[in-house]
Structure formats: C-alpha cells, structure tokens
Design a protein around this motif. Structure first.
Motif, PDB file in Angstrom:
ATOM      1  N   LEU A 118       0.832  -1.202   0.000  1.00 33.34           N
ATOM      2  CA  LEU A 118       0.000   0.000   0.000  1.00 33.34           C
ATOM      3  C   LEU A 118       0.869   1.256   0.000  1.00 33.34           C
ATOM      4  N   GLU A 119       1.978   1.197   0.725  1.00 35.81           N
ATOM      5  CA  GLU A 119       2.880   2.350   0.726  1.00 35.81           C
ATOM      6  C   GLU A 119       3.444   2.596  -0.673  1.00 35.81           C
ATOM      7  N   GLU A 120       3.741   1.524  -1.383  1.00 40.91           N
ATOM      8  CA  GLU A 120       4.235   1.661  -2.752  1.00 40.91           C
ATOM      9  C   GLU A 120       3.169   2.252  -3.680  1.00 40.91           C
ATOM     10  N   ASN A 121       1.908   2.061  -3.316  1.00 41.15           N
ATOM     11  CA  ASN A 121       0.790   2.530  -4.140  1.00 41.15           C
ATOM     12  C   ASN A 121       0.063   3.720  -3.511  1.00 41.15           C
ATOM     13  N   ARG A 122       0.757   4.430  -2.626  1.00 45.88           N
ATOM     14  CA  ARG A 122       0.127   5.522  -1.880  1.00 45.88           C
ATOM     15  C   ARG A 122      -0.525   6.561  -2.794  1.00 45.88           C
ATOM     16  N   ASP A 123       0.195   7.026  -3.787  1.00 41.30           N
ATOM     17  CA  ASP A 123      -0.333   8.085  -4.649  1.00 41.30           C
ATOM     18  C   ASP A 123      -1.520   7.591  -5.471  1.00 41.30           C
ATOM     19  N   ARG A 124      -1.457   6.362  -5.923  1.00 45.02           N
ATOM     20  CA  ARG A 124      -2.560   5.805  -6.718  1.00 45.02           C
ATOM     21  C   ARG A 124      -3.833   5.707  -5.886  1.00 45.02           C
ATOM     22  N   PHE A 125      -3.712   5.227  -4.666  1.00 43.20           N
ATOM     23  CA  PHE A 125      -4.887   5.108  -3.807  1.00 43.20           C
ATOM     24  C   PHE A 125      -5.424   6.482  -3.397  1.00 43.20           C
ATOM     25  N   ALA A 126      -4.531   7.430  -3.147  1.00 44.64           N
ATOM     26  CA  ALA A 126      -4.981   8.770  -2.762  1.00 44.64           C
ATOM     27  C   ALA A 126      -5.797   9.407  -3.879  1.00 44.64           C
ATOM     28  N   MET A 127      -5.331   9.293  -5.106  1.00 45.05           N
ATOM     29  CA  MET A 127      -6.077   9.854  -6.230  1.00 45.05           C
ATOM     30  C   MET A 127      -7.411   9.126  -6.410  1.00 45.05           C
ATOM     31  N   MET A 128      -7.413   7.845  -6.178  1.00 48.29           N
ATOM     32  CA  MET A 128      -8.632   7.052  -6.273  1.00 48.29           C
ATOM     33  C   MET A 128      -9.672   7.543  -5.263  1.00 48.29           C
ATOM     34  N   ILE A 129      -9.227   7.775  -4.034  1.00 49.80           N
ATOM     35  CA  ILE A 129     -10.113   8.268  -2.978  1.00 49.80           C
ATOM     36  C   ILE A 129     -10.662   9.644  -3.349  1.00 49.80           C
ATOM     37  N   ALA A 130      -9.785  10.511  -3.858  1.00 51.63           N
ATOM     38  CA  ALA A 130     -10.212  11.860  -4.242  1.00 51.63           C
ATOM     39  C   ALA A 130     -11.246  11.818  -5.362  1.00 51.63           C
ATOM     40  N   ARG A 131     -11.064  10.907  -6.293  1.00 53.30           N
ATOM     41  CA  ARG A 131     -11.969  10.850  -7.441  1.00 53.30           C
ATOM     42  C   ARG A 131     -13.310  10.220  -7.080  1.00 53.30           C
ATOM     43  N   GLU A 132     -13.288   9.027  -6.497  1.00 58.54           N
ATOM     44  CA  GLU A 132     -14.564   8.357  -6.264  1.00 58.54           C
ATOM     45  C   GLU A 132     -15.293   8.911  -5.041  1.00 58.54           C
ATOM     46  N   GLY A 133     -14.550   9.378  -4.033  1.00 62.04           N
ATOM     47  CA  GLY A 133     -15.187   9.840  -2.804  1.00 62.04           C
ATOM     48  C   GLY A 133     -15.279  11.341  -2.658  1.00 62.04           C
ATOM     49  N   GLY A 134     -14.486  12.089  -3.453  1.00 64.96           N
ATOM     50  CA  GLY A 134     -14.538  13.543  -3.373  1.00 64.96           C
ATOM     51  C   GLY A 134     -13.744  14.147  -2.242  1.00 64.96           C
ATOM     52  N   LYS A 135     -12.939  13.352  -1.556  1.00 63.99           N
ATOM     53  CA  LYS A 135     -12.120  13.896  -0.466  1.00 63.99           C
ATOM     54  C   LYS A 135     -10.932  14.646  -1.061  1.00 63.99           C
ATOM     55  N   PRO A 136     -10.652  15.859  -0.606  1.00 57.87           N
ATOM     56  CA  PRO A 136      -9.500  16.601  -1.128  1.00 57.87           C
ATOM     57  C   PRO A 136      -8.218  15.777  -1.060  1.00 57.87           C
ATOM     58  N   VAL A 156      -4.651   7.401   3.270  1.00 59.34           N
ATOM     59  CA  VAL A 156      -3.832   6.258   2.866  1.00 59.34           C
ATOM     60  C   VAL A 156      -2.735   6.003   3.895  1.00 59.34           C
ATOM     61  N   THR A 157      -2.136   7.075   4.399  1.00 61.06           N
ATOM     62  CA  THR A 157      -1.091   6.934   5.415  1.00 61.06           C
ATOM     63  C   THR A 157      -1.638   6.234   6.654  1.00 61.06           C
ATOM     64  N   ARG A 158      -2.837   6.604   7.059  1.00 65.06           N
ATOM     65  CA  ARG A 158      -3.467   5.953   8.206  1.00 65.06           C
ATOM     66  C   ARG A 158      -3.741   4.480   7.915  1.00 65.06           C
ATOM     67  N   ALA A 159      -4.178   4.187   6.707  1.00 61.36           N
ATOM     68  CA  ALA A 159      -4.462   2.798   6.341  1.00 61.36           C
ATOM     69  C   ALA A 159      -3.186   1.953   6.361  1.00 61.36           C
ATOM     70  N   ILE A 160      -2.093   2.515   5.896  1.00 67.17           N
ATOM     71  CA  ILE A 160      -0.800   1.819   5.942  1.00 67.17           C
ATOM     72  C   ILE A 160      -0.457   1.461   7.377  1.00 67.17           C
ATOM     73  N   ASP A 161      -0.599   2.431   8.264  1.00 65.06           N
ATOM     74  CA  ASP A 161      -0.300   2.204   9.679  1.00 65.06           C
ATOM     75  C   ASP A 161      -1.295   1.239  10.301  1.00 65.06           C
ATOM     76  N   GLY A 162      -2.561   1.291   9.851  1.00 60.98           N
ATOM     77  CA  GLY A 162      -3.576   0.417  10.407  1.00 60.98           C
ATOM     78  C   GLY A 162      -3.266  -1.054  10.187  1.00 60.98           C
ATOM     79  N   LEU A 163      -2.744  -1.388   9.018  1.00 60.93           N
ATOM     80  CA  LEU A 163      -2.354  -2.768   8.747  1.00 60.93           C
ATOM     81  C   LEU A 163      -1.236  -3.214   9.682  1.00 60.93           C
ATOM     82  N   VAL A 164      -0.265  -2.321   9.908  1.00 58.28           N
ATOM     83  CA  VAL A 164       0.827  -2.635  10.835  1.00 58.28           C
ATOM     84  C   VAL A 164       0.288  -2.737  12.259  1.00 58.28           C
ATOM     85  N   ASN A 165      -0.631  -1.856  12.608  1.00 56.52           N
ATOM     86  CA  ASN A 165      -1.239  -1.852  13.938  1.00 56.52           C
ATOM     87  C   ASN A 165      -1.888  -3.207  14.233  1.00 56.52           C
ATOM     88  N   ALA A 166      -2.634  -3.734  13.261  1.00 51.09           N
ATOM     89  CA  ALA A 166      -3.303  -5.024  13.447  1.00 51.09           C
ATOM     90  C   ALA A 166      -2.275  -6.145  13.627  1.00 51.09           C
TER      91      ALA A 166
END
Length: 463
Positions: free
Chosen positions: A61-79, A87-97
């Motif tokens: 996910l870290e390797e794909n950070r920019d791709r996922f961020a743009m995806m979130i911005a496009r489909e969800g409308g989040k700046p 995405v940064t939080r999601a990366i950490d969330g996987l490690v957290n688990a």
C-alpha cells in the motif's frame, strides 16, 4: 448475468470505472467459501503468517500511496491532501493489526481459591469468532475498510467486505493488495452490490458470525433487528457533535481546529463538529473570526492539491443540505457565507442561532456547515448538547481547567476532546457511539477483541 456497477467521480459526475457487481448466486458462493474456510480448523493461518501478510500488504500500500490517494479523491470527493493522509493511516492500520497480535491472548484464571477448585489450572485462549460480514461507508473508502478487514484477518476470521456503492474501487483494490501479499482469497472477499435487499440478505445470513456495519443509524439498527440468532455485531453511525467554546478560550488559537473539525471532507464525517455552543461574552468575536476563516477555505476539484473542501458524495446530498439550510434561515437563523458552486459542491457556511427544532439542530447534517448557538451558563449548554438521542464525540475549548473538567464529566459522549475538535481520532483508540450513534467499540485493537471469542481450558491435574 451480473451487471457492472458504474462508479462516477464525485466532483463532476464523470464515469471513472465499472466494477463487476455480485448477484444472489455470487453472494451464496462467497458465503459458502468463507464458511468452509473457517470450518477447516487445520487450515487456519497461524499468527506469524497473518502478521507477515498484514505487514506485506502495508508495504504494498505504501508503494501505491499516490494511486490510492487519487482514487479516494476521485470516487469519494475527499481533497487530495486529506486523501493522502487517509492512505497513510491505512498503511499504519495494517501494521497496527499485525503488532497487536504480539499481545493478543488469553489469561490465567485463578484456581485453588476454594476447596472445590484445588488441583486445577485454568486459562483462556483467543479464537476467531467466524465469518465476518462487513458493510462499509463512502466517506473514508479505504481506511474504514481497513478498520473492518485488518482486525478480521489478524484474528483469523474469514471476512467479506461490502463497500458503499458510490466508492467500491478503493475496497476492491485493497483486497487485491492483500491477495498479492499472500492472503488466500477465501479469507478476504469483496461483495459489490447496490441492491439493498441483497445487502440485507448478506448481513442476516445464518453463516455470518459477526456483522460490522458503518453507515446510517436507520439501516444499522434495522439490520441488527434482523440478524440470525447468535450473530453478534458492531454498529458505527453518526451524530451531531457538540462543541462548547468557553469565554476563556483563545480564539486565535482554537478557530483553526474548529474549522478543520467542521469542514473536513465537506463535513461528511460521523463526528464532524456541527453544533457550536459559544459563550455570549465572546459570541460576536468568535462568529466573526470563524466566518472569516471559513470564507478563506479553497473549494473545488478534490484532485487538486490546493483544494480544502470538495463535493458532497451525490447531487441529491447537496440538495438535501441546501434545503436544510434554507429551512433554518427561513425560521430566523442568520447565514454567513455559503451558496452553491455546482450541482455537487456547496460553499462552506455558518448558521447563527438556528432554531432548536430545525433539522440542522436535530439531525446529522453531513455537509459543509456549522451552527453557532449562544449560551450564558455552562450547564445549560451541556444540557442542550446532551439533548439529542445520539452521542459520539464532543469537545470543550477552555483555558479554565475547572470549566474543562466540568464539561468533560458531564457531556454525554464516548470521548470528550479538550481543546481539540470532535473529529480527532487515532486508529488505535476506542471509537464508539452511544445510544443511537452506535453499538460496540471500533478502533483496530478493540475490533479485534470484538471479533474473537474467549475459550477457557481447565486442567484437573490429579496425581
């Protein structure tokens, strides 16, 4: 034959993807696959494999950070700036688990405390509960999914995740990363549909051991009432988060935090700062400062780095929020700022003194709006803040410790933020709605506890 689900860019309604949708036969197959995976105890993944998969998925996910961020911005409308943070939080969330498994275990139960319990040794272990059905929401299309599937994978539950119909791409893509990281597809499947009846069948199927639901209270409580006997659940809904601003608060310091809490993701956050109770001694200064700050927010295309407020998820949501604002203004509230940029995007606004019975005062707005109410006595502000049938997170801004502590003790909320906005959250802290706002406790370590069963083992060591 299953049809494709069309996915549109939130900002301009451009078609950006078509995702294969699941029908009833596909749902039955996926539930059967998950149930069979769980039933085969000899094939359960050991903890070290689950940890390795979660860590590898985090790296991917870290390797794909920019791709996922743009995806979130496009489909969800989040700046985009906020999408990168998601995405940064999601990366950490996987490690957290993965990290949580180091301390995820049972405990010894004291024996020998009575004559009848002598010569015994008892302890508990943790076992996965069973198949997890997860229904997610649009407003954090990656990180909410992580909060549902990462705990399930960590604990060892097969999970089937249904994303919001408006934002399925992030969900489908993170599942692919987990498979790429080495997770057999049986342990994490996606279920894509916009058919509400099919979604209900998914949640209430007898093969489901645990329902994780993030969405509206109306739907969540309805599904809970229909669950198959024995199915447990966690529900995360919303509220109308109250913020109390004491006269001792430093306006130059606090307004920026309140604006972030109220207008982050155009207010489409379950703990968005919505109802601001401001002491009458500072009301004018606060309102002027707030309105000026809100007026500087950059509104527009969420894929641009400079954008701070993007669109609402659907044009009908802009219509709804606009109608609620008009209702309050017609009833006597004063609007500062606001207006419409497009069919999807509202300019941020502030309402001063909307009536208590207006929808903006009683219901979750889920739009770029905060409401300001004057108060003279702290306890009266607390009473009104607590008066709604839901409660989630609340805030008190004050430089007076006695005021802050009084409010913290008396506000009806699962978390009270002192000198911080209501939308603050870390992914490892407990996150739970009270009353109609939810059921169970979210947050990755806490969800792992909810998805696991304790099993007690007792040895009678008679010599």
């Amino acid at each position: 034959m299953p049809l494709n689900l069309k996915v549109y860019q939130a900002f301009d309604r451009e078609l950006i993807a078509e995702v294969p949708a699941d029908d009833a036969a596909a749902l039955d197959h996926k539930l059967s696959v998950a149930a069979k995976a769980f039933a085969d105890r000899d094939a359960w993944l050991p903890a070290h494999q689950r940890m390795a998969i979660l860590r590898k998925a985090s790296e991917l996910l870290e390797e794909n950070r920019d791709r996922f961020a743009m995806m979130i911005a496009r489909e969800g409308g989040k700046p985009l700036t906020d999408a990168v943070i998601e995405v940064t939080r999601a990366i950490d969330g996987l490690v957290n688990a993965a990290d949580e498994l180091r301390n995820f275990g049972g405990k010894e139960i004291p024996m020998g405390l009575t004559a009848a319990s002598t010569n015994r040794w008892a302890f508990t272990t943790k076992e996965p509960m069973g198949v997890v059905a997860a229904i997610s929401a649009f407003n954090h299309p990656l990180n909410l999914v992580i909060h549902q599937i990462a705990p399930a994978i960590a604990v060892g539950c097969p999970v089937i995740i249904k994303p919001a119909a408006t934002t399925p791409v992030s969900c489908v893509e993170i599942a692919k990363l987990l498979w790429q990281a080495g997770l057999d597809e049986r342990w994490c499947q996606t279920f894509v549909t916009e058919d509400n009846a099919l979604a209900e069948a998914f949640a209430t199927d007898h093969r489901v051991a645990f329902l994780s639901f993030i969405g509206s209270a109306k739907v969540g409580w309805y599904l809970k009432s229909k669950l198959s006997p024995g199915t447990r659940c966690a529900l995360e809904h919303g509220g109308a988060a109250p913020v109390i601003v004491d006269r001792s608060a430093n306006l130059d310091v606090i307004v920026g935090a309140i604006v972030k809490g109220g207008y982050y993701h155009a207010g489409q956050v379950c703990v968005s700062a919505q109802r601001l109770f401001v002491h009458e001694d500072i009301l004018t200064a606060f309102t002027d400062t707030l309105a000026a700050k809100v007026g500087t927010l950059r509104v527009g295309d969420p894929t641009l780095k400079e954008t701070e407020v993007g669109p609402l998820i659907l044009p009908r949501e802009t219509e709804r929020v606009a109608s609620w604002i008009k209702e309050a203004v017609d009833a006597g509230a004063r609007q500062l700022g606001g207006g419409r940029m497009s069919e999807t995007t509202l300019l941020p606004s502030v309402l001063l003194d909307p009536p208590e019975d207006a929808r903006v005062s009683r219901l979750e707005v889920f739009g770029p709006l905060t409401c300001v109410y004057r108060y003279s006595e702290l306890d009266e502000a607390i009473r009104i803040a607590n008066a709604l049938p839901y409660a989630f997170q609340a805030s008190i801004f004050s430089s007076d410790m006695a005021v802050a502590l009084r409010a913290a003790k008396r506000l009806d909320a699962s978390a009270v933020l002192v000198n911080d906005h209501t939308a603050f959250r870390t992914d490892w802290m407990p996150f739970a709605g009270r009353r109609q706002s939810g059921y169970g406790v979210g947050g990755i370590p806490w969800t792992m506890e909810e998805m696991a069963d304790d099993k007690m083992i007792v040895f009678n060591h008679v010599s």
